[in-house]
Design an enzyme around this catalytic site. Structure first.
Site, PDB file in Angstrom:
ATOM      1  N   SER A 171      35.750  42.654  36.885  1.00  0.00           N
ATOM      2  CA  SER A 171      36.961  41.835  36.950  1.00  0.00           C
ATOM      3  C   SER A 171      38.161  42.589  36.403  1.00  0.00           C
ATOM      4  O   SER A 171      38.030  43.593  35.695  1.00  0.00           O
ATOM      5  CB  SER A 171      36.781  40.523  36.176  1.00  0.00           C
ATOM      6  OG  SER A 171      37.211  40.642  34.839  1.00  0.00           O
ATOM      7  N   ILE A 172      39.338  42.078  36.715  1.00  0.00           N
ATOM      8  CA  ILE A 172      40.589  42.671  36.238  1.00  0.00           C
ATOM      9  C   ILE A 172      40.738  42.530  34.730  1.00  0.00           C
ATOM     10  O   ILE A 172      41.507  43.261  34.102  1.00  0.00           O
ATOM     11  CB  ILE A 172      41.793  42.026  36.957  1.00  0.00           C
ATOM     12  CG1 ILE A 172      43.053  42.874  36.740  1.00  0.00           C
ATOM     13  CG2 ILE A 172      41.986  40.571  36.528  1.00  0.00           C
ATOM     14  CD1 ILE A 172      44.215  42.506  37.633  1.00  0.00           C
ATOM     15  N   LYS A 173      39.988  41.618  34.129  1.00  0.00           N
ATOM     16  CA  LYS A 173      40.113  41.372  32.699  1.00  0.00           C
ATOM     17  C   LYS A 173      39.640  42.551  31.848  1.00  0.00           C
ATOM     18  O   LYS A 173      39.960  42.627  30.662  1.00  0.00           O
ATOM     19  CB  LYS A 173      39.331  40.118  32.312  1.00  0.00           C
ATOM     20  CG  LYS A 173      39.787  38.847  33.016  1.00  0.00           C
ATOM     21  CD  LYS A 173      41.162  38.401  32.573  1.00  0.00           C
ATOM     22  CE  LYS A 173      41.503  37.027  33.112  1.00  0.00           C
ATOM     23  NZ  LYS A 173      42.807  36.545  32.682  1.00  0.00           N
ATOM     24  N   ASP A 174      38.886  43.474  32.444  1.00  0.00           N
ATOM     25  CA  ASP A 174      38.477  44.674  31.690  1.00  0.00           C
ATOM     26  C   ASP A 174      39.697  45.435  31.186  1.00  0.00           C
ATOM     27  O   ASP A 174      39.675  46.015  30.094  1.00  0.00           O
ATOM     28  CB  ASP A 174      37.651  45.614  32.578  1.00  0.00           C
ATOM     29  CG  ASP A 174      36.277  45.073  32.894  1.00  0.00           C
ATOM     30  OD1 ASP A 174      35.942  43.970  32.416  1.00  0.00           O
ATOM     31  OD2 ASP A 174      35.534  45.742  33.627  1.00  0.00           O
TER      32      ASP A 174
ATOM     33  N   ALA B 297      41.227  43.538  28.161  1.00  0.00           N
ATOM     34  CA  ALA B 297      40.274  43.470  27.053  1.00  0.00           C
ATOM     35  C   ALA B 297      40.297  44.773  26.254  1.00  0.00           C
ATOM     36  O   ALA B 297      40.364  44.762  25.016  1.00  0.00           O
ATOM     37  CB  ALA B 297      38.871  43.187  27.585  1.00  0.00           C
TER      38      ALA B 297
END
Length: 453
Positions: free
Chosen positions: A41-44, A47
């Site tokens: 996901s783009i959240k890596d 994060a």
């Protein structure tokens, strides 16, 4: 060439042209495939940025514990980074989130606490409040706070925006993304507008969220807030990462349209995407008349479809919510296609001999067992035979002494595939209530008869 660890593979994701699903859109539509990040996901991106910024600022110390309220994707990115950097993780999430997301977080060693969805953010039971309480209680801990931690937007300003600008050779005219924490659209959108102020930034919202009305009126309207199914976008508060000055327009998409479009992406483009991507493409199609032939639109594929196997990619889940037409046979279709019949039940206090006589007279092989008008078990020919072989005197015993677990209950929208999977040597039928609350039984013979019509 090799990478020193998995964190070095975050970013530099491909841009892929969409063809069949966007055939009615005049513009060129390109998808930023964020699912190739290690956490899918783009959240890596954000994060890792949040962790590294916290380390530099002395907020996250060696051996510390990362705490966060997360729907799954941010938690995945944090958990992966924590494995490499030697931190522990405690995540709070809501009971709306898919089981796959929660299981994935636990696979990386994180502790996950599931909280109720339908409570106010200030409620002590909410996943926001629980994560804040844990941050105060757990020694040497740091709360990532993805909603208000501006490292979220920073990650997308530094990396996502520049990647898109370079990959489109500066030809991008529209950037479209689902808005949850706001980091993706605000960070990447800010960078793109700095390169070309004429680029339109469109945010995808959901019904039950406050973003669209707040953007258009400046009013925070609590009447806009109600439960919704779509995951990963929309909120019932205003995260600091949502820069409303960057977003030109918010488009709302229904739960149904988002769910069905999620499936279409896989079937028409071969891209296994998550629910927020379905919402994004559905929203883009709603705005297609605003696009011209020479426009270049970039949409974000936020996360991977594997996190939604039990939901948007499950036909029974869709039918239960009325999202999918009865293309396949369902319990309702099976009942409507057979002759009306009265279901036979037997009270738990009746004798086994009475059950034997009922089976003989009615020429049936199984009977649901009731007590106080509620189904509490079942008795079948094989149950009776095995019991009497062990102890012939059980003829005078009560049915409840030898009954087994009741037949599974299904609803009227359950597909024939699901019903068939529930019928086996231990369950020779399923039970269902019709629209009037009347109990019905569906046997293997009923399924065969329905399929042979």
């Amino acid at each position: 060439m090799w990478y020193n660890n998995i964190l070095e593979t975050i970013g530099n994701t491909p841009l892929v042209k969409l063809n069949r699903i966007t055939k009615d859109i005049k513009a060129t539509v390109l998808a930023k495939i964020e699912t190739v990040n290690p956490g899918n996901s783009i959240k890596d991106r954000m994060a890792l940025q949040m962790i590294e910024d916290a380390e530099r600022e002395g907020l996250l110390k060696p051996g510390g514990t990362i705490i966060e309220g997360t729907s799954g994707n941010t938690g995945m990115g944090l958990a992966i980074a924590a494995v490499i950097k030697g931190y522990k993780c405690i995540f709070t999430t809501t009971d709306k989130q898919s089981k796959e997301k929660i299981d994935a977080l636990r696979a990386f060693g994180a502790e996950v606490i599931v909280c109720p969805t339908n409570v106010e953010p200030e409620d002590p039971r909410s996943y926001y409040s629980v994560s804040s309480r844990l941050q105060k209680e757990v020694p040497n801990s740091w709360k990532a706070n993805q909603y208000d931690n501006l490292s979220n937007s920073k990650a997308n300003y530094l990396k996502t925006g520049p990647e898109i600008w370079a990959q489109t050779e500066g030809k991008i005219t529209h950037f479209v993304a689902g808005v949850g924490t706001g980091g993706t659209i605000s960070g990447a959108g800010k960078y793109l507008k700095e390169k070309n102020p004429d680029i339109k930034i469109w945010g995808i919202d959901t019904y039950g969220s406050v973003f669209k009305k707040y953007k258009e009126t400046g009013l925070f309207d609590k009447d806009e807030i109600y439960p919704y199914i779509t995951e990963g976008i929309g909120e019932d508060f205003l995260p600091q990462n949502v820069d409303f000055a960057v977003v030109d327009h918010f488009e709302k998409v229904t739960d149904k349209d988002a769910a069905l479009m999620t499936r279409e992406i896989a079937r028409k483009e071969g891209i296994f995407a998550g629910n927020s991507t379905g919402a994004t493409i559905a929203g883009l199609l709603q705005m297609k008349d605003q696009l011209k032939e020479d426009d270049v639109v970039v949409i974000v594929v936020h996360d991977h479809g594997t996190r939604y196997l039990a939901k948007m990619y499950n036909e029974d889940w869709l039918r239960e919510r009325g999202f999918l037409k009865d293309e396949k046979l369902t319990a309702r279709a099976i009942l409507s296609g057979r002759e009306p019949q009265e279901i036979v039940t037997i009270d738990a206090d009746k004798t086994v001999l009475e059950a034997i006589n009922a089976i003989k007279i009615l020429n049936i092989s199984q009977i649901p067992v009731t007590q106080m008008s509620k189904v509490v078990g079942k008795i079948t020919e094989s149950d009776i035979l095995s019991s009497l072989l062990e102890n012939p005197s059980l003829k005078s015993a009560k049915v409840q002494d030898i009954m087994t677990k009741p037949f599974p209950f299904v609803d009227l929208n359950t597909s024939i595939d699901k019903i068939s999977s529930l019928i086996n040597k231990d369950n020779t039928a399923v039970l269902v209530e019709d629209d009037y609350g009347k109990l019905e039984i569906i046997t293997q013979f009923d399924i065969i008869s329905a399929m042979s019509v």
